[in-house]
Enzyme design. Structure first.
Site, PDB file in Angstrom:
ATOM      1  CE  LYS A   1      14.069 -11.455  -8.750  1.00 60.47           C
ATOM      2  NZ  LYS A   1      14.695 -11.286  -7.487  1.00 60.47           N
TER       3      LYS A   1
ATOM      4  CG  HIS B   1      21.378 -36.621  -0.714  1.00 68.10           C
ATOM      5  ND1 HIS B   1      21.817 -37.719  -0.008  1.00 68.10           N
ATOM      6  CD2 HIS B   1      22.496 -35.932  -1.053  1.00 68.10           C
ATOM      7  CE1 HIS B   1      23.140 -37.673   0.095  1.00 68.10           C
ATOM      8  NE2 HIS B   1      23.569 -36.592  -0.550  1.00 68.10           N
TER       9      HIS B   1
ATOM     10  CE  LYS C   1      11.611  -2.715  -4.879  1.00 66.15           C
ATOM     11  NZ  LYS C   1      12.075  -4.036  -5.283  1.00 66.15           N
TER      12      LYS C   1
ATOM     13  NE  ARG D   1       4.848   1.551   0.251  1.00 60.21           N
ATOM     14  CZ  ARG D   1       5.864   1.487   1.085  1.00 60.21           C
ATOM     15  NH1 ARG D   1       7.046   1.919   0.712  1.00 60.21           N
ATOM     16  NH2 ARG D   1       5.731   0.996   2.294  1.00 60.21           N
TER      17      ARG D   1
ATOM     18  CB  CYS E   1      -0.963   0.095   1.168  1.00 63.65           C
ATOM     19  SG  CYS E   1      -2.207  -1.199   1.159  1.00 63.65           S
TER      20      CYS E   1
ATOM     21  CD  GLU F   1      10.310 -12.290  -7.474  1.00 61.67           C
ATOM     22  OE1 GLU F   1       9.519 -11.874  -6.620  1.00 61.67           O
ATOM     23  OE2 GLU F   1      11.537 -12.089  -7.409  1.00 61.67           O
TER      24      GLU F   1
ATOM     25  CD  GLU G   1      17.327 -13.453  -6.423  1.00 61.72           C
ATOM     26  OE1 GLU G   1      16.658 -13.912  -5.491  1.00 61.72           O
ATOM     27  OE2 GLU G   1      17.045 -12.368  -6.971  1.00 61.72           O
TER      28      GLU G   1
ATOM     29  CD1 TRP H   1      -0.050  -6.531  -3.012  1.00 56.77           C
ATOM     30  CD2 TRP H   1      -0.494  -7.049  -0.887  1.00 56.77           C
ATOM     31  NE1 TRP H   1       0.208  -7.876  -2.846  1.00 56.77           N
ATOM     32  CE2 TRP H   1      -0.061  -8.217  -1.542  1.00 56.77           C
ATOM     33  CE3 TRP H   1      -0.833  -7.133   0.463  1.00 56.77           C
ATOM     34  CZ2 TRP H   1       0.053  -9.455  -0.916  1.00 56.77           C
ATOM     35  CZ3 TRP H   1      -0.730  -8.370   1.093  1.00 56.77           C
ATOM     36  CH2 TRP H   1      -0.285  -9.509   0.408  1.00 56.77           C
TER      37      TRP H   1
ATOM     38  CG  ASN I   1       0.915   0.306   4.433  1.00 58.26           C
ATOM     39  OD1 ASN I   1       0.582  -0.829   4.108  1.00 58.26           O
ATOM     40  ND2 ASN I   1       2.171   0.671   4.562  1.00 58.26           N
ATOM     41  N   GLY I   2      -1.268  -1.377   6.341  1.00 61.64           N
ATOM     42  CA  GLY I   2      -1.017  -2.248   7.493  1.00 61.64           C
ATOM     43  C   GLY I   2      -2.200  -3.163   7.721  1.00 61.64           C
TER      44      GLY I   2
HETATM   45  C1  F6R Z   1      12.033 -10.815  -4.726  1.00 61.18           C
HETATM   46  C2  F6R Z   1      11.949  -9.731  -3.769  1.00 61.18           C
HETATM   47  C3  F6R Z   1      11.565 -10.082  -2.383  1.00 61.18           C
HETATM   48  C4  F6R Z   1      12.285  -9.174  -1.365  1.00 61.18           C
HETATM   49  C5  F6R Z   1      11.742  -9.437   0.041  1.00 61.18           C
HETATM   50  C6  F6R Z   1      12.435  -8.586   1.082  1.00 61.18           C
HETATM   51  O1  F6R Z   1      12.430 -10.356  -5.972  1.00 61.18           O
HETATM   52  O2  F6R Z   1      12.142  -8.589  -4.090  1.00 61.18           O
HETATM   53  O3  F6R Z   1      11.783 -11.427  -2.088  1.00 61.18           O
HETATM   54  O4  F6R Z   1      13.657  -9.420  -1.411  1.00 61.18           O
HETATM   55  O5  F6R Z   1      10.373  -9.168   0.071  1.00 61.18           O
HETATM   56  O6  F6R Z   1      12.289  -7.229   0.800  1.00 61.18           O
HETATM   57  P1  F6R Z   1      13.212  -6.149   1.474  1.00 61.18           P
HETATM   58  O7  F6R Z   1      14.590  -6.336   0.930  1.00 61.18           O
HETATM   59  O8  F6R Z   1      12.622  -4.834   1.121  1.00 61.18           O
HETATM   60  O9  F6R Z   1      13.173  -6.426   2.955  1.00 61.18           O
END
Ligand code: F6R
Length: 616
Positions: free
Chosen positions: A489, A508, A611, A27, A2, A492, A485, A76, A102-103
């Site tokens: 990627k 294993h 994000k 966000r 949000c 997502e 990672e 969000w 937000n929250g």
């Molecule tokens: C994946 C991604 C997330 C963030 C995670 C932590 O591409 O961006 O997995 O790494 O949500 O976010 P921060 O770094 O903001 O604490």
């Protein structure tokens, strides 16, 4: 999660709010809305399900009257589907006040029942509307927005940033925060509120960080901050280092394409100013903290998602150079299992946003348990660094694409720097070697440029593989977190099932997944680092190849041993083996982005994500 923006000033509030929301859309992008007090003192509100563009179109077709005070929100969804009704703002006091949130308000159900029993009605399924209706009720009793806010925040449990406007107080926006972000932007004859500085960097780079449990009132020429009891408090000013153009797409097809390309700078800027003339890593922010590091006997890294994989790479460096045992914990698991922490434990949090609720709570828990805390963070004024004893900032610049790329390489770089800093203090690595490592790290940005030059080959690979149903990633040693990672990627960005494994784990269990045609990326360790490790991974490649896997190797230039057993090899330049993650991850990021593009998906705003995850 949000995005929140508030504005009071001489400017056109809708313009300011929409521009702020466009910079905060990462966000949350389920719905968006604004509320303003027009020049006749009437509250006007508009909100729409869908991305911000839907609301923007709506405001273009049917503009709201001119106004200079307002609030805006991009959502969000947590409580209630992403539809028009559940979008913010929510109204209270019979449509005279508007509130955004937000929250998560954890006790919203009993509060809602209390209000229903008193005859109040609700239009949405959200927890947030409860705060709006409650604020309306309290305003009726107190006739003052600040006092009403104090009464409301005392009743709420959970995490919240709230902003509200009331048409009876048409010159102010009032906000409050607990465990959720809110910063103030200071202008000339205008002031701003935002979830983060991106909300107002187009207008000002002068900011104030609001502490926990505080209430803020902004007018065109005033900013008042109090605690939840109404006592005035002083707040920390800071200058925003980012400029507005850094968070613009600037001709790139996506923010992700731009941010992947910015990675040489993200690494170089994170190193800058932290290597002395004699080649040693000295982090200025940690000046005077030698004692702080002297007696630590254990490090626990707490982080989530991509940031946790940066922590996993950091573990190798911290253990190898600083000779301190390191555990890496997902921050959301950490505090719920009674972890052993002492005054000699250093808890290092890693977070791009500095607001991830899981990580924030882990840091608070660690502090309360008496551990030392250090934050690696990319965002000035964010909560996690302010809640920590020490901070090492990464200098990746604003990251707008929801999936992290440049912040990740900056986080890894910061863990290397921290390891070299502590190793120097503790004398665990001879000075000559320390300066060799620092010099090799400084050479990495130019090597990333070389990897980026292979973009076309990787794009072609992604196009060929765009109908893959599952992709596996294998890595060993520092390559293992990079395999994780790479898989994240791809999940997502391209919505493809992907798993990362430690190559040694293959026999294993995971080898059962290999069937003819199964694509497997393998991050091959440098034979110069460990010939044994290298030959073991080459054997792993042969094992999966024998079972029909299609192998795409990421190997250092000149590694001929992998050639006979691979379908495609992406070469990375020679680097110190510890620093290979900074190079090996680049092709995996490009691959995921291009596969997303090939499938026609929105690479910057993948479905269901946001994000800065500010709810637990
Ligand atoms: C994946 C991604 C997330 C963030 C995670 C932590 O591409 O961006 O997995 O790494 O949500 O976010 P921060 O770094 O903001 O604490």
């Amino acid at each position: 999660m949000c995005g929140i923006v508030g504005y009071v000033g001489n400017g056109a509030s809708i313009e300011v709010l929409m521009s702020g929301l466009s910079r905060l859309e990462y966000r949350g992008y389920d719905s968006a809305g604004v509320a303003v007090i027009d020049e006749n003192g009437t509250l006007r509100s508009r909100k729409r399900a869908g991305k911000l563009a839907v609301l923007a179109h709506d405001l273009e077709v049917a503009p709201l009257p001119a106004s200079h005070v307002g609030i805006g929100h991009t959502r969000w969804a947590t409580h209630g589907a992403p539809n028009d009704e559940n979008a913010h703002p929510h109204l209270g006091d019979e449509g005279r006040l508007a509130l955004i949130h937000n929250g998560i308000i954890e006790n919203f159900a009993p509060l809602k029942q209390e209000l229903l029993d008193q005859g109040y009605t609700f239009l949405s399924e959200t927890d947030s509307e409860v705060a709006a209706v409650l604020l309306g009720r309290e305003y009726r009793e107190t006739g003052d927005l600040q006092s009403a806010f104090r009464a409301v925040v005392r009743r709420l449990e959970g995490a919240f940033t709230l902003l509200a406007v009331h048409q009876d107080q048409p010159d102010v926006v009032v906000g409050a925060r607990r465990n959720s972000p809110l910063v103030i932007g200071l202008g000339e004859g205008e002031n701003f509120l935002g979830s983060d500085v991106a909300a107002f960097i187009e207008y000002t780079r002068s900011a104030l960080a609001i502490g926990q449990d505080q209430i803020v009132t902004i007018g065109a020429d005033r900013v008042d901050v109090t605690d939840f009891e109404g006592n005035p408090v002083t707040v920390e000013p800071f200058e925003v280092e980012w400029d507005a153009s850094a968070s613009e797409k600037g001709g790139w097809p996506s923010f992700m394409a731009k941010e992947i390309t910015e990675q040489p700078d993200a690494v170089a800027n994170t190193i800058r100013g932290r290597v002395t003339e004699d080649g040693l890593v000295v982090i200025p922010e940690l000046d005077g903290l030698d004692e702080f590091f002297a007696d630590i006997d254990r490090i626990v890294v707490v982080a989530a998602g991509t940031a946790s994989y940066a922590g996993q790479v950091g573990k190798y460096a911290l253990e190898k150079w600083a000779r301190i045992p390191v555990d890496v914990e997902l921050s959301h698991e950490f505090r719920y299992r009674d972890p052993v922490l002492t005054a000699r434990t250093l808890v290092v949090s890693i977070s791009q946003s500095g607001e991830t609720m899981d990580t924030l709570m882990a840091v608070k828990y660690a502090r309360e348990a008496g551990a030392k805390t250090l934050s690696i963070c990319n965002t000035q004024g964010a909560t996690i660094p302010r809640e920590s004893d020490a901070v090492v900032y990464t200098h990746a610049g604003p990251e707008v694409a929801v999936a992290s790329t440049k912040a990740f390489v900056a986080q890894i770089t910061a863990t290397y720097l921290l390891a070299l800093h502590i190793a120097r203090l503790r004398g665990t690595v001879p000075a000559a070697e320390l300066s060799e490592f620092a010099a090799e790290l400084a050479a990495i940005p130019a090597k990333i440029v070389e990897v980026l030059e292979q973009k076309d080959t990787i794009t072609q690979l992604a196009q060929w593989m765009s109908d893959s149903r599952a992709v596996l990633f294998l890595g060993r040693n520092v390559g293992f977190p990079i395999a994780l990672e790479g898989a994240l990627k791809l999940k997502e960005l391209a919505y493809i099932h992907a798993e990362g494994f430690a190559a040694g784990e293959l026999k294993h269990g995971p080898i059962a997944l290999i069937e003819p045609g199964q694509p497997v990326f393998v991050i091959v360790p440098s034979p110069r680092g460990s010939a044994t490790l290298h030959s073991k991974v080459v054997s792993n490649i042969q094992e999966i190849r024998a079972r029909g896997a299609k192998v795409i190797a990421i190997a250092e230039a000149g590694d001929a041993a992998v050639l006979p057993f691979t379908d495609v090899v992406i070469h990375i330049p020679l680097a110190a083996p510890m620093f290979e993650p900074l190079l090996a991850v680049i092709p995996l990021q490009i691959f995921a982005m291009e596969l997303s593009n090939a499938k026609g998906l929105d690479v910057d705003q993948p479905r269901n994500l946001a994000k800065s995850v500010t709810v637990e």
